[in-house]
Design an enzyme around this catalytic site. Structure first.
Site, PDB file in Angstrom:
ATOM      1  N   HIS A 173       0.736  -1.167  -0.037  1.00  0.00           N
ATOM      2  CA  HIS A 173       0.006  -0.055   0.085  1.00  0.00           C
ATOM      3  C   HIS A 173       1.100   1.177  -0.122  1.00  0.00           C
ATOM      4  O   HIS A 173       2.000   1.125   0.774  1.00  0.00           O
ATOM      5  CB  HIS A 173      -0.930   0.089   1.239  1.00  0.00           C
ATOM      6  N   HIS A 174       0.422   2.328  -0.614  1.00  0.00           N
ATOM      7  CA  HIS A 174       1.076   3.485  -0.665  1.00  0.00           C
ATOM      8  C   HIS A 174       1.356   4.225   0.691  1.00  0.00           C
ATOM      9  O   HIS A 174       0.534   4.194   1.445  1.00  0.00           O
ATOM     10  CB  HIS A 174       0.253   4.761  -1.597  1.00  0.00           C
ATOM     11  N   GLY A 175       2.823   4.611   1.036  1.00  0.00           N
ATOM     12  CA  GLY A 175       2.999   5.090   2.522  1.00  0.00           C
ATOM     13  C   GLY A 175       2.629   6.436   2.588  1.00  0.00           C
ATOM     14  O   GLY A 175       3.282   7.514   2.617  1.00  0.00           O
ATOM     15  N   ASP A 176       0.901   6.799   2.262  1.00  0.00           N
ATOM     16  CA  ASP A 176       0.641   8.118   2.282  1.00  0.00           C
ATOM     17  C   ASP A 176       0.908   9.108   3.266  1.00  0.00           C
ATOM     18  O   ASP A 176       1.466  10.144   3.103  1.00  0.00           O
ATOM     19  CB  ASP A 176      -0.923   8.048   1.733  1.00  0.00           C
ATOM     20  N   GLN A 179       4.251  10.146   3.305  1.00  0.00           N
ATOM     21  CA  GLN A 179       4.904  11.030   2.326  1.00  0.00           C
ATOM     22  C   GLN A 179       4.313  12.380   2.436  1.00  0.00           C
ATOM     23  O   GLN A 179       4.796  13.536   2.297  1.00  0.00           O
ATOM     24  CB  GLN A 179       3.985  10.464   0.957  1.00  0.00           C
TER      25      GLN A 179
END
Lengths: 392, 218
Positions: A173-176, A179
Site C-alpha cells: 500500500h502507498h505510504g501516504d 509522504q
C-alpha cells in the site's frame, strides 16, 4: 564504546496493539517472527531492547493535540461515536479498543528507540518490527494505523540529529501518511513502491506526486501493476533505491518493511515471493553501509498472510541486519513448527525456501513488466536529469 | 458544480493599449496561454492566445528583433469575438462547449465584465477530483444491468458493512445493457464487501483476478 551490530526493539507489551481477534492487522505476526528467530538461535537476549512509551511531546512532533486527546478518550471508552468518526476512529479498519493510546504510543516509542540506538552510535542498525504504521495522518487514523511511528521518528531525527533521511517504503500500500508528512521537506526523501492505487487502498502514490515547494523532487512513487512478480518488483526497487541514494546522499535510511506484496497476501494483488523479501533488506543494508556509515532503521508494516509469509519475510529483515542470512536455509526449526502448528489457520511452512506454494502463471506478464519499467523511467526522470546537470 | 466554483479568479488581464511585448512577458512569467483584454472598467473587449502572439513575434530564423511590432497595442492582434462563460454555467456544459468549439480557455464574465478564467487544465483538475482519490480509499467496480434500483441495492451492501463511500461514478459498460458502478470506499479491507456483493450475484468488474488456476485467486 564501540558500536554493537544490531538492536532488536521488542517487548511483549507491543503485542497489545490489537483491534480484535478477527482484525487482519494481528499482533500474532510479531510473536511468530520473534519466536522463529529465537528458535533459530538468531536472536539473543542482549540484542533485544525493550522500548518505552513515547511521550505526548514526542507524538506531538507529528500529530495534532486534539487527535491525541481523542485517542486517549477512546482508550478509556469515553469517545462518542460521532467524534470518533471525525478522527477516522471507530471504523472497521481502525476500531476503538481499550488502552489504544498506550499500545500505539509504545510502538512509536520503539521506533524512536531504534533511531536513538543508531544515532547515538550504540548500534549500527536497529529494527522495530512493531512499527511501520505508515497510513496515520496528523489528525486522523487511517488504514489500521493510529499513530504514525515513522513520521514521528523522522521528525525526531530531524530535530535532534539534523540528519538527511531517506525513507524507503516497500509495503504493497502507498505510504501516504509519511509522504504527506514530509511533502515539502527537502531533507527527507520518501520513496514508496506499491501496487497502483487503481483499486488498492489508499488510491494515492502516483508518479506525479513529487513533493511541493522546497520539497519538490524529494518524493518518489513507484506504483506497480497488479500481479507484478519478483523480477520486475526487484528491478524497480533496486534501480530506484540506488539512483535515489546517489542523488540524495542520505545520512540515515529508515525502511518500512510491509510484507503484503507477496502473492499469498489476501488484501493486495501483487505477486512476489519470499525472494523479494530476502532482497529488500539486503539492498537497504548495502546502501546504509555505502552512504550512511551503516545507519539503518527498519520497521515493520502491513502483511496479512500471518502464517505462510510474515514469519519468514520479517525474519529476513533481522537476519540481514545481523549478518545471519546463512541460517535461513533448509528446514525451519522444529520447535517453532510444533509450537504453532495447532494454532495455524494455514499449513505452516516447513522450509525457508518456498516449496509449498508457487506463484501461478501470470497472464500478461510481459505487459506488466513493460509497464513497470516505463513507470520507473518516468519516476526517475527528474533525478536523472539533475544528475546529468551536476556532472556537467 | 458551476463555473464559478472552479474558475481561477486572477485572470491576468491586460488593457487594449498595452503592448504585444507586455503580453509576451506576462505569458512567460505566469505560464499563460490566454490573456483576456479589458477596458478600465473591466469590460471584456477581446482575448489573445499564445498563437496570436507567436504569429506576431519575430521569427526564430531572424536575428532582427521586430521591436516596432512588439510595441504595437494588443488591439491590433486580439480576437474580438470572444466565447465567454457565465459564472452560473454548469461545469459539464462548459466542458462540452469548449470541446465543441475546440478552444482551450474561456473568460468568465457577467454583463461583459471579466470576473475569472476557465481553462482546460481547470476542467482536468476537476475531473481528477471527481474521480476521487483525494481521500484514502479502495476502489471497487460493480457491473450491473441498466435498470433502475441497482445503485441503491449495491450501495446498501456498503451500508450494511458500515463502510463510508467517498466518491462514486456511473459509466457505460462496453455491453450496452450494462453499467459500471465505480465506488471509492473508505476501507483498506474490502474483502467482506466484495464477498457480499458476489453472494448477491453481482459481477465485480474490478479488481479482477486473472484466471490463473492457482491458489492466489482465493
Amino acid at each position: 564504546m564501540t558500536r554493537q551490530h544490531a538492536a532488536f526493539i521488542f517487548n511483549e507489551k507491543q503485542l497489545a496493539y490489537k483491534f480484535s481477534d478477527t482484525h487482519p492487522f494481528s499482533p500474532t505476526r510479531l510473536r511468530l517472527t520473534v519466536d522463529l528467530l529465537k528458535s533459530l538461535g538468531a536472536l539473543s537476549a542482549e540484542e533485544i531492547i525493550s522500548p518505552r512509551k513515547a511521550t505526548d511531546e514526542e507524538i506531538g512532533l507529528f500529530h495534532e493535540k486534539n487527535y491525541m486527546e481523542a485517542v486517549k478518550k477512546g482508550s478509556v471508552g469515553q469517545l462518542p461515536a460521532g467524534t470518533a468518526a471525525n478522527y477516522g476512529l471507530g471504523t472497521d479498519d481502525t476500531p476503538v479498543f481499550t488502552d489504544m493510546h498506550e499500545a500505539s504510543a509504545l510502538l512509536v516509542g520503539g521506533t524512536i528507540q531504534a533511531v536513538n540506538e543508531v544515532m547515538e552510535e550504540r548500534f549500527e542498525h536497529a529494527a522495530n518490527l512493531g512499527g511501520g504504521l505508515h497510513h496515520g495522518f496528523r489528525g486522523k487514523a487511517s488504514g489500521f494505523c493510529i499513530y504514525n511511528d515513522s513520521a514521528i521518528a523522522i521528525r525526531h531525527l530531524r530535530e535532534h540529529y539534523d540528519a538527511r533521511v531517506l525513507y524507503i517504503d516497500t509495503d504493497a500500500h502507498h505510504g501516504d501518511g509519511v509522504q504527506w508528512a514530509f511533502y515539502d521537506d527537502p531533507n527527507v526523501m520518501t520513496l514508496s513502491i506499491h501496487e497502483t492505487g487503481r483499486y488498492l487502498f489508499p488510491g494515492t502514490g502516483a508518479i506525479t506526486e513529487k513533493g511541493a515547494g522546497q520539497g519538490y523532487g524529494f518524493t518518489f512513487n513507484l506504483p506497480l501493476e497488479a500481479f507484478t512478480e519478483d523480477e520486475s518488483f526487484l528491478a524497480c526497487y533496486e534501480i530506484a533505491v540506488k539512483e535515489i541514494c546517489a542523488f540524495f546522499q542520505p545520512d540515515v535510511i529508515v525502511s518500512q518493511n510491509g510484507a503484503d506484496a507477496h502473492f499469498l497476501d489476501p488484501l493486495t494483488h501483487l505477486a512476489t515471493t519470499l525472494k523479494t523479501f530476502k532482497m529488500i533488506p539486503k539492498i537497504a543494508h548495502d546502501m546504509a553501509h555505502r552512504y550512511c556509515n551503516g545507519k539503518w532503521i527498519a520497521v515493520g508494516g502491513g502483511g496479512y498472510d500471518i502464517w505462510r509469509v510474515i514469519p519468514r519475510a520479517w525474519s529476513y529483515v533481522w537476519l540481514e541486519m545481523s549478518d545471519q542470512t546463512s541460517l535461513a536455509t533448509g528446514a525451519l526449526p522444529n520447535e517453532w513448527r510444533k509450537r504453532w502448528s495447532d494454532k495455524a489457520v494455514d499449513p505452516l511452512p516447513k522450509y525457508w525456501e518456498e516449496v509449498e506454494n508457487t506463484v501461478p502463471d501470470i497472464p500478461r506478464r510481459p505487459e506488466i513488466n513493460e509497464k513497470n519499467a516505463e513507470t520507473l523511467d518516468k519516476s526517475l526522470y527528474y533525478i536523472r536529469r539533475e544528475m546529468k546537470e551536476m556532472q556537467k | 458544480m458551476n463555473a464559478e466554483d472552479i474558475m481561477r479568479r486572477n485572470a491576468h488581464p491586460l488593457k487594449g493599449d498595452d503592448t504585444i511585448e507586455s503580453a509576451v512577458d506576462l505569458m512567460e512569467k505566469e505560464r499563460l496561454r490566454h490573456i483576456p483584454i479589458i477596458e478600465n472598467d473591466d469590460t471584456l473587449i477581446g482575448i489573445i492566445s499564445d498563437r496570436d502572439v507567436r504569429d506576431a513575434r519575430y521569427s526564430i530564423f531572424s536575428d532582427k528583433r521586430l521591436d516596432d511590432i512588439l510595441q504595437k497595442p494588443l488591439t491590433t492582434i486580439m480576437k474580438t469575438e470572444v466565447f465567454t462563460v457565465h459564472p452560473l454555467d454548469f461545469v459539464a456544459d462548459v466542458a462540452s462547449m469548449l470541446s465543441e468549439k475546440r478552444i482551450n480557455a474561456a473568460p468568465v464574465a457577467v454583463d461583459d465584465k471579466l470576473i475569472g478564467m476557465i481553462t482546460g487544465r481547470d476542467l482536468l483538475d476537476t475531473l481528477v477530483q471527481l474521480m476521487g482519490a483525494d481521500q484514502p480509499s479502495s476502489q471497487i467496480e460493480v457491473k450491473v444491468s441498466n435498470v433502475s434500483g441497482q445503485l441503491a441495492d449495491v450501495a446498501a451492501v456498503f451500508k450494511d458493512h458500515g463502510i463510508n463511500v467517498t466518491s462514486m461514478l456511473i459509466y457505460p459498460d462496453k455491453q450496452m445493457a450494462y453499467q459500471i458502478l465505480a465506488f471509492r470506499i473508505q476501507t483498506m479491507d474490502a474483502r467482506k464487501a466484495i464477498a457480499s456483493l458476489e453472494d448477491k450475484g453481482y459481477e465485480i468488474a474490478g479488481p479482477t483476478m486473472p484466471d490463473m488456476g492457482g491458489p492466489a485467486s482465493s
